[in-house]
Design a protein around this motif. Structure first.
Motif, PDB file in Angstrom:
ATOM      1  N   GLU A 130      10.022  -5.102  -1.011  1.00  0.00           N
ATOM      2  CA  GLU A 130      10.832  -5.501   0.142  1.00  0.00           C
ATOM      3  C   GLU A 130      10.030  -6.427   1.053  1.00  0.00           C
ATOM      4  O   GLU A 130      10.560  -7.407   1.593  1.00  0.00           O
ATOM      5  CB  GLU A 130      11.295  -4.262   0.923  1.00  0.00           C
ATOM      6  CG  GLU A 130      12.354  -3.438   0.208  1.00  0.00           C
ATOM      7  CD  GLU A 130      13.633  -4.222  -0.014  1.00  0.00           C
ATOM      8  OE1 GLU A 130      14.191  -4.746   0.966  1.00  0.00           O
ATOM      9  OE2 GLU A 130      14.065  -4.327  -1.177  1.00  0.00           O
ATOM     10  N   LEU A 131       8.760  -6.116   1.227  1.00  0.00           N
ATOM     11  CA  LEU A 131       7.875  -6.948   2.049  1.00  0.00           C
ATOM     12  C   LEU A 131       7.784  -8.357   1.466  1.00  0.00           C
ATOM     13  O   LEU A 131       7.913  -9.360   2.184  1.00  0.00           O
ATOM     14  CB  LEU A 131       6.494  -6.296   2.116  1.00  0.00           C
ATOM     15  CG  LEU A 131       5.457  -6.871   3.073  1.00  0.00           C
ATOM     16  CD1 LEU A 131       5.941  -6.787   4.513  1.00  0.00           C
ATOM     17  CD2 LEU A 131       4.135  -6.119   2.920  1.00  0.00           C
ATOM     18  N   CYS A 132       7.602  -8.437   0.165  1.00  0.00           N
ATOM     19  CA  CYS A 132       7.499  -9.736  -0.503  1.00  0.00           C
ATOM     20  C   CYS A 132       8.810 -10.516  -0.406  1.00  0.00           C
ATOM     21  O   CYS A 132       8.802 -11.744  -0.247  1.00  0.00           O
ATOM     22  CB  CYS A 132       7.096  -9.549  -1.964  1.00  0.00           C
ATOM     23  SG  CYS A 132       5.385  -9.012  -2.185  1.00  0.00           S
TER      24      CYS A 132
ATOM     25  N   TRP B 159      -1.088  -3.329   2.847  1.00  0.00           N
ATOM     26  CA  TRP B 159       0.205  -3.983   2.626  1.00  0.00           C
ATOM     27  C   TRP B 159       0.044  -5.487   2.502  1.00  0.00           C
ATOM     28  O   TRP B 159       0.677  -6.121   1.640  1.00  0.00           O
ATOM     29  CB  TRP B 159       1.168  -3.635   3.758  1.00  0.00           C
ATOM     30  CG  TRP B 159       1.447  -2.180   3.818  1.00  0.00           C
ATOM     31  CD1 TRP B 159       1.011  -1.275   4.761  1.00  0.00           C
ATOM     32  CD2 TRP B 159       2.152  -1.408   2.847  1.00  0.00           C
ATOM     33  NE1 TRP B 159       1.430  -0.005   4.438  1.00  0.00           N
ATOM     34  CE2 TRP B 159       2.136  -0.066   3.267  1.00  0.00           C
ATOM     35  CE3 TRP B 159       2.821  -1.732   1.660  1.00  0.00           C
ATOM     36  CZ2 TRP B 159       2.750   0.957   2.543  1.00  0.00           C
ATOM     37  CZ3 TRP B 159       3.429  -0.713   0.938  1.00  0.00           C
ATOM     38  CH2 TRP B 159       3.391   0.608   1.379  1.00  0.00           C
ATOM     39  N   GLY B 160      -0.812  -6.049   3.328  1.00  0.00           N
ATOM     40  CA  GLY B 160      -1.068  -7.476   3.226  1.00  0.00           C
ATOM     41  C   GLY B 160      -1.720  -7.848   1.914  1.00  0.00           C
ATOM     42  O   GLY B 160      -1.368  -8.859   1.287  1.00  0.00           O
ATOM     43  N   ALA B 161      -2.661  -7.018   1.476  1.00  0.00           N
ATOM     44  CA  ALA B 161      -3.360  -7.292   0.217  1.00  0.00           C
ATOM     45  C   ALA B 161      -2.418  -7.182  -0.979  1.00  0.00           C
ATOM     46  O   ALA B 161      -2.459  -8.017  -1.895  1.00  0.00           O
ATOM     47  CB  ALA B 161      -4.540  -6.324   0.058  1.00  0.00           C
ATOM     48  N   MET B 162      -1.560  -6.171  -0.965  1.00  0.00           N
ATOM     49  CA  MET B 162      -0.619  -6.002  -2.080  1.00  0.00           C
ATOM     50  C   MET B 162       0.387  -7.146  -2.135  1.00  0.00           C
ATOM     51  O   MET B 162       0.697  -7.665  -3.216  1.00  0.00           O
ATOM     52  CB  MET B 162       0.105  -4.657  -1.961  1.00  0.00           C
ATOM     53  CG  MET B 162      -0.747  -3.460  -2.332  1.00  0.00           C
ATOM     54  SD  MET B 162       0.199  -1.915  -2.399  1.00  0.00           S
ATOM     55  CE  MET B 162       0.464  -1.582  -0.650  1.00  0.00           C
TER      56      MET B 162
ATOM     57  N   LEU C 234       2.404 -12.255  -4.462  1.00  0.00           N
ATOM     58  CA  LEU C 234       2.851 -13.617  -4.176  1.00  0.00           C
ATOM     59  C   LEU C 234       1.799 -14.671  -4.528  1.00  0.00           C
ATOM     60  O   LEU C 234       2.041 -15.865  -4.362  1.00  0.00           O
ATOM     61  CB  LEU C 234       3.222 -13.738  -2.696  1.00  0.00           C
ATOM     62  CG  LEU C 234       4.408 -12.875  -2.248  1.00  0.00           C
ATOM     63  CD1 LEU C 234       4.528 -12.893  -0.725  1.00  0.00           C
ATOM     64  CD2 LEU C 234       5.702 -13.344  -2.894  1.00  0.00           C
ATOM     65  N   LYS C 235       0.645 -14.200  -4.973  1.00  0.00           N
ATOM     66  CA  LYS C 235      -0.468 -15.091  -5.348  1.00  0.00           C
ATOM     67  C   LYS C 235      -0.883 -15.993  -4.169  1.00  0.00           C
ATOM     68  O   LYS C 235      -0.994 -17.208  -4.320  1.00  0.00           O
ATOM     69  CB  LYS C 235      -0.104 -15.934  -6.581  1.00  0.00           C
ATOM     70  CG  LYS C 235       0.247 -15.111  -7.802  1.00  0.00           C
ATOM     71  CD  LYS C 235      -0.869 -14.124  -8.158  1.00  0.00           C
ATOM     72  CE  LYS C 235      -0.491 -13.245  -9.343  1.00  0.00           C
ATOM     73  NZ  LYS C 235      -0.752 -11.830  -9.126  1.00  0.00           N
ATOM     74  N   LEU C 236      -1.082 -15.341  -3.033  1.00  0.00           N
ATOM     75  CA  LEU C 236      -1.541 -16.033  -1.839  1.00  0.00           C
ATOM     76  C   LEU C 236      -2.921 -15.523  -1.443  1.00  0.00           C
ATOM     77  O   LEU C 236      -3.267 -14.369  -1.708  1.00  0.00           O
ATOM     78  CB  LEU C 236      -0.571 -15.777  -0.672  1.00  0.00           C
ATOM     79  CG  LEU C 236       0.791 -16.456  -0.732  1.00  0.00           C
ATOM     80  CD1 LEU C 236       1.691 -15.905   0.378  1.00  0.00           C
ATOM     81  CD2 LEU C 236       0.646 -17.969  -0.612  1.00  0.00           C
TER      82      LEU C 236
END
Length: 210
Positions: A55-57, A80-83, A88-90
């Motif tokens: 959902e975050l992505c 959460w940011g890391a996942m 998203l490959k960012l």
């Protein structure tokens, strides 16, 4: 079921959110609160964790497709940011509450460049004070803040005004009104508690539980 409601359902399912109008919680700020949200609990439940990550992505992809990198807020926003960054490959960085007292003395950990478009990842937004402190740190590093995404948002007026004043767009997976509506539907709290619960959100600093 809307996505906001589905996310609220998952948070209640793993008891990341607890509601107790009769016996309020005390926050670190000293505020009395009928709700306590701890999204760290979600990390212990793989399938719910995967749902929240997806959902975050989705929100990032839909609303912030031009993000060059994600920045997690220590500590709860880091996983959460890391996942999300991984899916998203960012690139990913994170921001400490204060600079390290040894080594390089970094407050921002990771590799970034001036002018990059950074999206901040939070677990929840309450007053917005700590979240905007992170924004200030990143702005001082001369990156562009394109917004902030959180799992949960209390929707306090002071936070709304603070983010508007700072020019920071926010998006959240779910929010307090949605959570209360669902809790009533599920019988977790009674309909008679609804007025009390909504009164708290209007003036949480002065709420007494009466």
């Amino acid at each position: 079921m809307t996505n906001e409601k589905a996310v609220a359902e998952k948070l209640l399912q793993v008891e990341a959110v607890k509601l107790s109008p009769a016996n309020p919680f005390t926050w670190a700020s000293g505020w009395k609160s009928p709700i306590y949200c701890d999204n760290r609990k979600v990390l212990s439940f793989p399938y719910v964790r995967d749902f929240i990550k997806s959902e975050l992505c989705n929100v990032i992809f839909e609303h912030f497709p031009d993000a060059d990198a994600l920045a997690g807020v220590a500590t709860a926003g880091i996983p959460w940011g890391a996942m999300a960054a991984d899916q998203l490959k960012l690139p990913f960085i994170y921001v400490r509450p204060k600079p390290k007292e040894h080594g390089l003395g970094n407050q921002i950990e990771g590799s970034f460049k001036k002018g990059q478009r950074i999206l901040v990842i939070e677990d929840l937004i309450s007053t917005g004070k700590s979240s905007l402190q992170v924004v200030d740190v990143l702005k001082a590093a001369e990156v562009e803040i394109i917004g902030m995404v959180s799992i949960f948002n209390y929707g306090f007026d002071q936070a709304v005004k603070a983010f508007e004043s700072a020019g920071v767009v926010t998006r959240s997976l779910t929010n307090y009104p949605t959570m209360i509506e669902l809790a009533i539907e599920r019988g977790i709290v009674t309909a008679s508690d609804q007025v009390l619960l909504m009164n708290w959100s209007k003036d949480p600093a002065n709420w007494t539980g009466i």
